[in-house]
Design a protein around this motif. Structure first.
Motif: not given
Length: 126
Positions: A72-91
């Motif tokens: 989740v932290g990685l998803a937020h960091a990626v969204n902040a630095r590279w907003p064009a990258i889409r994200i799928i989170v799994v658990s």
């Protein structure tokens, strides 16, 4: 002069998963969707890859992994630095009452349904 046909170049998907068997299955899904997989074992390795490349269209990350940052932290960091990258989170933990994901991110519970994940990847990447 050669003209590159960019629509023929498969999109790149970064898979962030510390469990080898799950990572291999995710690689298979990415390849089945017609995309090029890259692999990282944790958030630090994922950020290093993202800093060295500009062609990643989507990141798929597990929530629980070793290191100082979870998925989740990685998803937020990626969204902040590279907003064009889409994200799928799994658990594998489906009881996540307050999962705070960045905008335009998607969550999938494990075990993953390959057809659903592939359809979502195609929808997110286009």
């Amino acid at each position: 002069m050669a003209i590159l046909d960019h629509p023929c170049i498969p999109a790149v998907v970064l898979i962030v998963e510390d469990e080898m068997m799950l990572r291999m299955r995710a690689v298979d899904m990415v390849e089945d969707a017609g995309y090029t997989p890259l692999e990282a074992l944790d958030a630090a390795e994922a950020v290093a890859i993202l800093e060295s490349r500009s062609d990643i269209a989507l990141m798929c990350t597990d929530i629980q992994m070793p290191g100082q940052m979870d998925g989740v932290g990685l998803a937020h960091a990626v969204n902040a630095r590279w907003p064009a990258i889409r994200i799928i989170v799994v658990s594998g933990q489906l009881n996540l009452p307050h999962l705070d994901l960045p905008p335009r991110s998607r969550f999938f519970g494990k075990p993953l349904n390959a057809a659903e994940v592939i359809a979502e990847m195609r929808d997110m990447i286009g």
